[in-house]
Motif scaffolding. Structure first.
Motif, short mmCIF file in Angstrom:
data_model
loop_
_atom_site.label_atom_id
_atom_site.label_comp_id
_atom_site.label_asym_id
_atom_site.label_seq_id
_atom_site.Cartn_x
_atom_site.Cartn_y
_atom_site.Cartn_z
N GLU A 1 13.32 79.90 26.23
CA GLU A 1 13.63 78.51 26.56
C GLU A 1 13.55 78.27 28.06
O GLU A 1 13.03 77.25 28.52
N GLU A 2 14.06 79.22 28.85
CA GLU A 2 14.00 79.06 30.30
C GLU A 2 12.56 79.14 30.80
O GLU A 2 12.17 78.39 31.70
N LEU A 3 11.78 80.01 30.22
CA LEU A 3 10.37 80.11 30.61
C LEU A 3 9.60 78.84 30.24
O LEU A 3 8.72 78.40 30.98
N LEU A 4 9.95 78.25 29.11
CA LEU A 4 9.33 76.98 28.73
C LEU A 4 9.68 75.87 29.72
O LEU A 4 8.87 74.99 30.00
N ARG A 5 10.89 75.92 30.25
CA ARG A 5 11.29 74.95 31.28
C ARG A 5 10.58 75.23 32.59
O ARG A 5 10.09 74.31 33.27
N PHE A 6 10.50 76.48 32.95
CA PHE A 6 10.07 76.89 34.29
C PHE A 6 8.56 76.84 34.49
O PHE A 6 8.08 76.50 35.57
N VAL A 7 7.80 77.17 33.46
CA VAL A 7 6.35 77.27 33.59
C VAL A 7 5.69 75.90 33.46
O VAL A 7 5.83 75.23 32.43
N PRO A 8 4.95 75.46 34.47
CA PRO A 8 4.21 74.19 34.36
C PRO A 8 2.89 74.42 33.62
O PRO A 8 1.87 74.73 34.23
N GLU B 1 16.76 68.27 39.66
CA GLU B 1 18.02 68.85 40.16
C GLU B 1 19.25 68.11 39.69
O GLU B 1 20.36 68.66 39.76
N SER B 2 19.09 66.90 39.19
CA SER B 2 20.25 66.19 38.66
C SER B 2 20.61 66.65 37.26
O SER B 2 21.66 66.30 36.72
N VAL B 3 19.75 67.45 36.66
CA VAL B 3 19.95 67.95 35.30
C VAL B 3 20.10 69.47 35.26
O VAL B 3 20.93 70.01 34.53
N PHE B 4 19.30 70.15 36.08
CA PHE B 4 19.30 71.62 36.10
C PHE B 4 19.75 72.10 37.48
O PHE B 4 19.21 71.67 38.50
N SER B 5 20.72 73.01 37.51
CA SER B 5 21.18 73.57 38.77
C SER B 5 20.14 74.56 39.28
O SER B 5 19.58 75.35 38.51
N ASP B 6 19.87 74.51 40.59
CA ASP B 6 18.85 75.38 41.20
C ASP B 6 17.59 75.40 40.34
O ASP B 6 17.15 76.46 39.87
N ASP C 1 16.09 81.55 35.84
CA ASP C 1 17.34 82.15 35.37
C ASP C 1 17.25 82.28 33.86
O ASP C 1 17.47 81.32 33.13
N LEU C 2 16.93 83.48 33.38
CA LEU C 2 16.70 83.70 31.96
C LEU C 2 17.94 83.55 31.11
O LEU C 2 17.87 83.51 29.88
N THR C 3 19.10 83.44 31.74
CA THR C 3 20.34 83.22 31.00
C THR C 3 20.80 81.76 31.07
O THR C 3 21.89 81.43 30.59
N ARG C 4 19.99 80.90 31.65
CA ARG C 4 20.36 79.50 31.84
C ARG C 4 20.67 78.84 30.49
O ARG C 4 19.91 78.97 29.54
N GLN C 5 21.76 78.12 30.44
CA GLN C 5 22.12 77.36 29.24
C GLN C 5 22.60 75.98 29.68
O GLN C 5 23.79 75.73 29.78
N GLU C 6 21.65 75.12 29.96
CA GLU C 6 21.97 73.77 30.41
C GLU C 6 21.32 72.77 29.47
O GLU C 6 21.18 73.02 28.27
N ALA C 7 20.91 71.65 30.01
CA ALA C 7 20.28 70.62 29.19
C ALA C 7 18.99 71.14 28.55
O ALA C 7 18.36 72.07 29.06
N THR C 8 18.60 70.54 27.46
CA THR C 8 17.38 70.93 26.76
C THR C 8 16.17 70.55 27.58
O THR C 8 16.04 69.42 28.04
N HIS C 9 15.26 71.49 27.78
CA HIS C 9 14.02 71.19 28.49
C HIS C 9 13.14 70.29 27.63
O HIS C 9 13.37 70.13 26.42
N ILE C 10 12.13 69.71 28.25
CA ILE C 10 11.19 68.89 27.48
C ILE C 10 9.79 69.51 27.54
O ILE C 10 8.78 68.81 27.57
#
Length: 417
Positions: free
Chosen positions: A288-295, A334-339, A344-353
């Motif tokens: 999930e974090e990689l899906l958020r992070f990778v453009p 940055e208003s949704v995801f910290s840093d 951060d492979l353990t990130r558990q915040e808002a759902t990525h799109i």
């Protein structure tokens, strides 16, 4: 109807509306998996900005998470309207119909026909087979020895095999439809004539396969779609052919690109990789974090047209104006995801799109998640010491495509099973 590609010339001059000069888009060439820093600047200072793509009319670009969700999910923004406009786009060819250019309820009608095949429960039933395929591919890599090309030896055949078996397409034909699939994602790699030719070949191939399956039904998704057409009259013959072709392309292209993207990111973030190796149960969250992070995209997604005046990001978008969304930029809000620039492979915040949002949320999202999880677990457990065969700088990257990712990635590893 939309103007023909020949009526729209590539623009070098910026357009204007209300004194606002349009920025040339994309802002820069897609460099590896780096995201242009201008996106972060725009999120803070100009969350809705005017852009001019190589082809089509000027558009608005949304870069904030909440604005992106509105454009992708609000019925006041239409995908079907692109068929009646000179849509902003990266290539001369215009959209020619299909599921991606429909709005509800027509979109809902077709999507329902295949959605049940991609539910989380159905996809979990496919996991053992995906694991078997992944293991077989790694067996081949081990037998041949290092270095191995992750793209050709693993990332492509895994999702291709899965979608072929699910849909009912002969895997032996993969060389042909792999080439034709590029027509759906090419920006400059193929000429407009090649794009048209490859798309026609893909549709002709699928029409022929449908005819074969009508004569000899099987226990696969293609047979189910044929029954929906022939016995229940839920879609036209053209819709059937385009839908099946779309599933085949979408069912392997993006996942086959994301597997090496994810491995590249992990290998260039060794501390995160080490932590993941130490806790393989964290793979689903890591995906999930990689899906958020990778453009994944080389630019913004498909435009949507406002059907009425809508205020968005402090700007009035007028009826009939197109808005494009940068999901990559929204996933770094940055208003949704910290840093947000930090992996951060353990990130558990808002759902990525990363899979989109709203009616056109990726139909195969659950299948892609499962395949990406299987791919990472298999590679990390079966190939100890996985590393670049030489260095990260030697990875060969795709160009002239709507998606970004390695074209060739040579890997090595240590030890024996």
């Amino acid at each position: 109807m939309a103007p023909s590609a020949t009526t729209t010339e590539k623009r070098g001059e910026a357009g204007q509306r209300g004194g606002t000069v349009s920025r040339t888009y994309p802002f820069s060439e897609a460099e590896k998996l780096d995201l242009d820093p201008l996106y972060a600047q725009l999120r803070k200072q100009e969350p809705l900005t005017r852009i001019q793509l190589p082809y089509g009319e000027t558009a608005w670009l949304a870069t904030r998470y909440e604005d992106a969700k509105v454009v992708l999910g609000d019925p006041r923004f239409s995908r079907a309207a692109v068929l009646h406009h000179d849509e902003p786009r990266m290539r001369p060819n215009t959209s020619n119909g299909g599921l991606l250019t429909m709005d509800p309820p027509e979109h809902t009608r077709l999507r329902k026909l295949v959605a049940k095949a991609f539910t989380a429960r159905r996809v979990e039933r496919l996991r053992p087979r995906a694991e078997e395929i992944a293991d077989d591919l790694v067996d081949g890599m081990l037998q041949r020895g290092a270095p191995a090309d992750l793209v050709e030896d693993f990332a492509l055949p895994l999702p291709i095999t899965v979608i072929c078996e699910l849909l009912g397409v002969p895997y032996a034909d993969r060389a042909d439809f792999r080439v034709w699939s590029e027509a759906f994602l090419s920006t400059t790699k193929l000429t407009p004539e090649q794009v048209t030719d490859y798309m026609d070949r893909m549709l002709d191939y699928m029409a022929g396969l449908i005819a074969e399956r009508r004569a000899e039904p099987a226990d696969d998704l293609l047979t189910a779609l044929i029954e929906a057409r022939d016995e229940q009259d839920k879609l036209s013959e053209e819709e059937l052919v385009r839908l099946a072709a779309g599933i085949l392309v979408a069912g392997h292209e993006t996942t086959a690109t994301q597997i090496p993207n994810f491995v590249y990111v992990l290998l260039t973030h060794p501390e995160q990789l080490a932590a993941l190796r130490a806790d393989l149960d964290g793979i689903p969250q890591a995906v999930e974090e990689l899906l958020r992070f990778v453009p994944l995209g080389s630019g913004a997604g498909f435009p949507r047209y406002a059907t009425e005046d809508v205020e968005l990001g402090g700007v009035l978008v007028r009826a009939g104006e197109p808005v494009m969304v940068s999901t990559a930029a929204a996933n770094r809000d940055e208003s949704v995801f910290s840093d947000p620039e930090l992996l951060d492979l353990t990130r558990q915040e808002a759902t990525h799109i990363g899979f989109g949002h709203g009616p056109h949320h990726c139909l195969g999202a659950q299948l892609a998640r499962m395949e990406l999880q299987v791919a990472l677990r298999t590679l990390l457990t079966r190939l100890p010491g996985l590393r670049f065969a030489t260095s990260a700088e030697d990875v060969e990257w795709k160009s002239g495509m709507l998606v970004r990712g390695p074209r060739k990635m040579l890997l090595a590893w240590q030890g024996v099973e």
